[in-house]
Scaffold this motif. Structure first.
Motif, short mmCIF file in Angstrom:
data_model
loop_
_atom_site.label_atom_id
_atom_site.label_comp_id
_atom_site.label_asym_id
_atom_site.label_seq_id
_atom_site.Cartn_x
_atom_site.Cartn_y
_atom_site.Cartn_z
N TYR A 123 26.61 33.27 113.78
CA TYR A 123 25.19 32.97 113.82
C TYR A 123 24.71 32.20 112.60
CZ TYR A 123 24.59 36.94 110.64
OH TYR A 123 24.66 37.78 109.58
N GLU A 152 21.90 39.78 115.58
CA GLU A 152 21.45 39.97 114.21
C GLU A 152 19.96 40.30 114.18
OE1 GLU A 152 19.78 37.20 112.27
OE2 GLU A 152 19.77 38.35 110.40
N PHE A 209 18.69 43.86 112.83
CA PHE A 209 18.03 43.97 111.53
C PHE A 209 16.51 43.83 111.61
CE2 PHE A 209 22.31 42.86 110.03
CZ PHE A 209 22.50 43.94 109.18
N ALA A 242 18.65 28.99 98.47
CA ALA A 242 19.11 29.14 99.85
C ALA A 242 19.52 30.57 100.14
CB ALA A 242 20.29 28.22 100.11
N GLN A 243 19.99 31.25 99.12
CA GLN A 243 20.44 32.62 99.34
C GLN A 243 19.29 33.61 99.37
OE1 GLN A 243 23.65 33.19 96.37
NE2 GLN A 243 24.80 33.52 98.25
N ARG A 293 14.66 36.65 105.35
CA ARG A 293 15.30 37.22 106.53
C ARG A 293 16.80 37.14 106.29
NH1 ARG A 293 13.46 37.96 110.92
NH2 ARG A 293 15.12 36.91 112.02
N SER A 294 17.50 38.01 106.94
CA SER A 294 18.89 38.15 106.54
C SER A 294 19.75 36.99 107.01
CB SER A 294 19.46 39.42 107.13
OG SER A 294 19.56 39.27 108.51
N LEU A 295 20.41 36.42 106.06
CA LEU A 295 21.45 35.45 106.41
C LEU A 295 22.74 35.91 105.78
CD1 LEU A 295 19.72 32.05 106.07
CD2 LEU A 295 20.67 33.09 108.11
N LEU A 296 22.60 36.81 104.85
CA LEU A 296 23.75 37.16 104.03
C LEU A 296 24.59 38.27 104.62
CD1 LEU A 296 22.29 37.00 100.48
CD2 LEU A 296 23.99 35.55 101.52
N VAL A 297 24.17 38.77 105.74
CA VAL A 297 24.86 39.92 106.27
C VAL A 297 26.25 39.52 106.76
CG1 VAL A 297 24.51 41.95 107.65
CG2 VAL A 297 22.59 40.50 107.08
N ASN A 321 14.90 43.56 105.89
CA ASN A 321 15.52 44.17 107.06
C ASN A 321 16.96 44.56 106.80
OD1 ASN A 321 13.46 44.21 109.05
ND2 ASN A 321 13.57 41.98 109.14
N SER A 322 17.71 43.67 106.15
CA SER A 322 19.11 44.01 105.98
C SER A 322 19.26 45.09 104.91
CB SER A 322 19.95 42.78 105.65
OG SER A 322 19.53 42.22 104.46
N TYR A 355 17.18 47.51 104.45
CA TYR A 355 16.85 48.74 105.18
C TYR A 355 18.04 49.15 106.04
CZ TYR A 355 14.54 51.87 108.49
OH TYR A 355 14.20 52.94 109.26
N VAL A 372 12.48 27.49 111.86
CA VAL A 372 11.78 28.69 111.41
C VAL A 372 12.72 29.33 110.40
CG1 VAL A 372 10.72 30.85 112.11
CG2 VAL A 372 10.74 28.91 113.69
N ARG A 373 12.26 29.36 109.15
CA ARG A 373 13.21 29.67 108.09
C ARG A 373 12.69 30.71 107.11
NH1 ARG A 373 18.07 26.77 106.80
NH2 ARG A 373 17.29 25.09 105.50
N ASP A 433 10.65 37.36 117.34
CA ASP A 433 12.02 36.87 117.31
C ASP A 433 12.38 36.10 118.57
OD1 ASP A 433 12.17 38.62 114.95
OD2 ASP A 433 14.31 38.14 115.12
#
Ligand code: ADP
Ligand code: MG
Lengths: 300, 375, 400
Positions: free
Chosen positions: A241, A260, A264, C18-19, C23-27, C105-106, C108, C257-258, C395
């Motif tokens: 993703y 995802e 989350f 970027a990190q 919202r979670s991208l790092l999961v 969210n991540s 949590y 949407v970022r 979402d």
């Protein structure tokens, strides 16, 4: 898989049988079994169990009770069909592209690189030295509207001002291709490198020109690598993703994004679990059919 | 492919002054060779002497640095391998592991668009007596079976020349003997030129009509097995083919069809026809089985001592030390005239001049000795 | 949500930013299996507040703090956090400071399982955003604070003192705050973006990026539609805002949407106008010689805050309270503000900041005046059902 049989004539050595009853093999297996149970069997069971839960009206966020509601699967699938199908299409496209790029690359490294072979192999895996995420982010810069590629393309007369590469399906598929390329290249390289160059010479000696030799000898002999590489690319690509999130737009989201998000953001564990399960099952079925079809276990 | 043209040349295979350089290293050095059409030709030499390289140039897998290769009238020096009417049985067979035996054998036929593949393949498999294995994969065959399939795969194409690169090298002794006979039979049946590369002198002598002995990229001597054995022209050939006693000597006269030579005060005679040098310093050669433990002959050495003795079934092998401390090997047949000597016994040696040969004395006495000839 | 990163090389800054997606991208790609394990632990939340938790602050002089990246003053040369050092030497308490929160969210998702069974999550202070702080409090995952240990608590800015999810601030204290509003590229849009019509002007088609944070994007849209996001708006009103968003995505106006990475889109030209955060644009503006600007929409923007909480599993509550007290000291708050450039929760820090950097002290992004504050709303607390349904609708609208 197919790597078990060797091509040379010396493979028919005697197989040593089990000589005495001993616990050693089981003890040796134990760590693997524990690992498998902890990190595979247990999550699978818990995933399956979560997938049929239901959130009682008014309950706290993240609170679910088991009601064996299998309709969760139907709901989850129907609501996200689009992303689901898109995932497999993108993954398939990325796999085909990766194969098209990796095959010549692996071929070159295996047969033509000479003393540069190791350097080239390091270069193939070099992207792994930085994080997957950062590499993908870097792509947004490369493909950005004011990035080098788009700026250059815009110099061409037939490319108009609104031309863009990021937030397009093209960018997502490219990102997937790029990110999983090493997974395609390395198994291909491994199987090409194993080919005895004398079989290629023998083919030439038996009246096959270079192209026929490639088609009739090199390709079939590298098939285990093709199968391994396509699986190693397709499977993670279908569940990915990151690429869709960073390089795509709201209309290029894949099933991984949905999982995802459900997990989350929405904290809708049953839907996330049902989708994960469906994804896993679909991949498993596709892989089984694929391996059956390519008949890899008979190869070599 | 059906439309591919494969040369249909016939005639002798002629290598004219070919060389192959790897950097500064000459793997093949100005080599000329003519292989008569239809002959069983052996290229014999120690490992690393350039046999494979020579073969690969004939097959087209390597291009000569210099020189030309002809089949009959046609220059094939730079012709692509898949256009040459030449097939190879590779050193490790190089069968296609992904194809059945049938398809392995059919490979060359299919590439040339031959119509009746099945009949041809069946015939070839019958020739090597392995028709029943047609549907197996190479990995399921024994070494000897793979070897025969490799021959069938090449021979089915009826090439003008069949190249065999140490085809029996990987087989055990018994199987090798059996296959030698088998290959010889096949060659007689199909009648095409075989160039058989080996480092095993016994194998070469058993099988070939003509043997070329190769050393360090050059041909040392070419001829029939008997020629090479009875009248070697270099120390290398003398030593490489069987065992040989070589004695340093000086030519005193060349007259009356014979050369008179001396070594450490002893005088010996050699037929002039068997002296292969104009030099006065020569190596006098005589094979161990030609030496007799007697003192009646023209060529004889008295006052020798037995230093070793070993019984090898059909013969007894002695080491005999001459008065000037040179050790000679003597084989004595185990028949009535047996001497049954012990170590330390005094003895004399003698042999016929016709069994003597004279080589150029500038050579190393031990050239070609103990070079992996029983590997 | 991050400190001043001007001292870093531009590329590094871009990558760090970027990190920082909220919202979670790092999961990582592990979501598929992760959903199984974590969900299993997470189902059937339980009341664990106070269960077996004894405060050992007096014997164990430590406090462990999880915060967002680049969100505390840092001395690049000495590699230390100066205000933390002050605290440590003044109290003898050792602080373990980690930048472990990338995304509400991540984060949590990571700690919720342990919170539910009452096992130590490894932090004594966590710093979630309002709505997530609300969830912690509501689920009993936050401990009540002892005001006696936080005499500086009274320094809190007035608008932050009484929030819907924690009236009287009994469980939480604001760490930093920021606005969501319009950001734009001054070169491309010289006249600026102050209304929704400006944002979706035809010339901007395909070059608008909005935040993936529900409360900010929908909060701004709701106000444009005349609905107060801090008031008791209805589901229908919410869904109207969602439809508006969907429409703009379908029309191709909204390109992406970022999370935080929208600032990169601005820099590399993928976006010319955004719904974004004040702090980011403030930094972008100063890094790029005024090429970007920020405004609170005429129809209204949102105000969000990150809040310090003591998780229910912490056994060092008192130490945590002392640390909070330290950061509510005006002089200390000013040092942090000088560094992170977000809205300082301590109004009395303004004169202190003047001593450090008068220009910053005058910024309405750090010390907003009443007029600025009157234009922003805090998104109201959502019930669990609303949170679930609204988030799912949001979402779905953004493609997930
Ligand atoms: N491709 C090559 N590059 C460099 N040297 C080679 C190459 N092929 C063969 N040689 C050298 O040439 C010599 C002859 O090799 P080869 O023809 O294989 O010998 P043989 O088959 O008689 O054992 C050997 O010393 C070998 O090391
Ligand atoms: Mg060889």
């Amino acid at each position: 898989m197919a790597f078990l049989h060797t091509a040379t004539g010396t493979s028919s050595g005697p197989k040593s049988g089990i000589k005495s009853k001993s616990w050693t093999p089981y003890l040796l297996l134990a760590p693997g079994l524990i690992w498998l149970i902890t990190f595979f069997i247990f999550p699978i069971i818990s995933l399956a169990s979560t997938s049929t839960m239901v959130r009682p009206e008014g309950a706290q966020i993240g609170t679910y009770v088991q009601e064996l509601r299998f309709a969760n699967y139907i709901d989850a699938f129907q609501a996200n069909q689009e992303q689901y199908i898109r995932s497999f299409i993108y993954a398939a496209l990325a796999t085909i592209l990766a194969l098209a790029i990796a095959y010549p690359l692996a071929y070159m490294i295996a047969f033509k690189s000479g003393k540069y072979r190791n350097i080239l192999l390091v270069l193939v895996v070099a992207p792994f030295f930085t994080s997957f995420l950062l590499r993908t982010v870097a792509w947004t810069q490369i493909l950005g509207d004011e990035g080098p590629i788009v700026s250059t393309l815009k110099l061409l007369p037939f490319v108009d001002e609104s031309m863009r590469l990021t937030s397009t399906p093209f960018a997502v598929v490219s990102g997937l291709t790029y990110n999983f390329l090493p997974f395609m290249t390395l198994p291909l390289y491994a199987s090409l490198e194993r080919i005895d160059p004398r079989t290629l010479e023998a083919s030439g000696d038996l009246y096959a020109n270079a192209f026929t030799t490639f088609r009739k000898v090199t390709v079939p002999l590298s098939l285990p690598g093709v199968v391994a590489g396509t699986l190693l690319t397709f499977i993670p690509a279908a569940g990915d993703y990151i690429n869709a999130a960073i390089l795509g737009n709201p209309n290029t989201r894949m099933i991984g994004n949905v999982i995802e998000s459900r997990f989350f953001a929405v904290v809708d564990y049953p839907t996330a679990a049902a989708l994960s399960f469906t994804l896993m099952a679909t991949i498993l079925i596709l892989v089984t059919l694929y391996i059956r079809r390519t008949n890899t276990d008979e190869l070599v | 492919m059906a439309n591919q043209k494969v040369s249909q040349d016939t005639g002798d295979l002629v290598l004219n002054r070919i060389s192959k350089f790897y950097g500064d290293f000459k793997a093949v050095d100005d080599l000329s060779l003519t292989v008569p059409d239809g002959s069983f030709f052996a290229l014999l030499g120690p490992s690393g002497c350039g046999k494979t390289t020579t073969l690969r140039m004939i097959a087209g897998l390597e291009e000569p640095s210099q020189g030309t290769i002809h089949i009959g009238e046609t220059d094939i020096t730079t012709q692509k391998p898949y256009r040459r009417n030449v097939n190879t049985v590779f050193q490790n067979y190089a069968l296609f592991p992904h194809l059945t035996i049938f398809e392995n054998v059919a490979f060359g036929l299919r590439r040339r668009g031959i119509k009746d593949v099945k009949a041809e393949v069946d015939k070839a498999l019958a020739l090597v007596e392995l028709g029943h294995l047609a549907e197996r994969k190479p990995g399921q065959l024994s070494g000897g079976q793979q070897q025969r399939i490799a021959v069938a795969r090449a021979i089915v194409n009826r090439p003008e020349v069949l190249l065999l690169d140490e085809p029996l090298g990987a087989l055990d002794l018994k199987l090798r003997r059996q296959m030698q006979i088998e290959l010889k039979r096949i060659q007689m049946e199909v009648g095409i030129t075989f160039i058989h590369v080996t480092h095993d002198q016994e194998e070469a002598m058993t099988m070939a009509d003509t043997i070329a002995v190769m050393n360090q990229g050059k041909i040392e001597q070419m001829g029939s097995a008997t020629d090479l054995y009875e009248a070697p022209r270099t120390a290398f050939v003398a030593n490489f083919l069987g065992q040989c006693n070589l004695i340093k000597a000086k030519v005193q006269s060349r007259a009356g069809g014979k050369a008179v030579v001396t070594a450490k005060g002893h005088t010996f005679e050699i037929p002039l026809s068997r002296v292969s040098t104009e030099n006065d310093s020569i190596l006098l050669g005589v094979r161990p089985e030609k030496l007799r433990l007697d003192d009646k002959g023209i060529n004889s050495i008295k006052d020798c001592v037995v230093t070793d003795r070993s019984f090898v079934g059909t013969s007894t092998q002695y080491l005999v030390r001459t008065p000037w401390d040179l050790e000679l090997v003597v084989f004595e047949q185990n028949d009535e005239g047996l001497h049954d000597l012990r170590v330390g016994d005094k003895v004399s040696l003698e042999w016929d001049p016709e069994h003597t040969f004279g080589l150029d004395g500038a050579q190393d006495v031990n050239a070609g000795a103990d070079l992996d000839d029983d590997e | 949500m991050k400190r001043d990163i001007e001292s870093l090389a531009p590329e590094t800054r871009a990558l760090i930013r970027a990190q920082l997606t909220r919202r979670s991208l790092l999961v990582g790609a592990g979501a598929v299996v992760g959903a199984g394990t974590l969900a299993a632990c997470g189902t059937g939340g339980s009341e664990t507040e106070g269960a077996g938790i004894v405060d050992v602050s007096d014997t164990e002089k430590i406090v462990r703090w999880a915060n967002w990246p680049l969100y505390l003053d840092f001395d690049e040369d000495a590699k230390v956090y100066p205000t933390l050092q002050q605290f440590e030497s003044a109290t003898g308490i050792t602080v373990t400071y980690t930048e472990d929160i990338d995304d509400n969210n991540s984060f949590y998702g990571k700690v919720q399982g342990q919170l539910a069974i009452g096992s130590d999550i490894g932090y004594d202070i966590v710093t979630p955003t309002d709505w997530m702080a609300a969830r912690f409090i509501e689920q009993g995952y936050a401990q009540e604070l002892d005001a006696a240990n936080i005499p500086n608590k009274g320094n809190i800015r007035e608008v932050l003192a009484n929030v819907g999810f924690d009236p009287g601030r009994n469980y939480s204290l604001t760490w930093q705050s920021g606005f969501a509003g319009f950001g734009w590229n001054v070169q491309k849009i010289p006249k600026g973006v102050r209304t929704m019509e400006d944002l979706f002007a035809p010339a901007n088609k395909g070059r608008v990026v909005v935040l993936s944070e529900l409360r900010d994007t929908i909060g701004v849209i709701l106000q444009y539609q005349g609905v107060d996001p801090s008031g008791p708006f209805t589901e229908d009103q919410y869904m109207n805002a969602i439809d508006f968003l969907k429409g703009k995505i379908a029309d191709g106006f909204i390109r992406k949407v970022r999370g935080n990475s929208y600032s990169e889109d601005l820099v590399n030209g993928d976006a010319v106008a955004v719904i974004g955060w004040s702090g980011d644009l403030f930094i972008l503006k100063s890094e790029n010689d005024g090429k970007f600007d920020f405004a609170i929409p005429e129809s209204g923007g949102t105000l969000w805050s990150d809040n310090m909480l003591v998780p229910s599993t912490s056994t060092h509550k008192k130490n945590a309270e002392l640390l909070m007290n330290h950061y509510y000291d005006p002089a200390v708050a000013a040092e942090v503000a000088a560094y992170v450039n977000y809205i300082c929760p301590v109004e009395a820090a303004q004169p202190e900041l003047e001593k450090i950097d008068p220009e910053l002290a005058a910024s309405p992004f750090i010390f907003p005046d009443a007029e600025t504050l009157s234009k922003v709303k805090v998104f109201r607390a959502l019930t669990a059902d609303e949170q679930t349904n609204f988030q799912a609708a949001f979402d779905e609208a953004i493609g997930n």
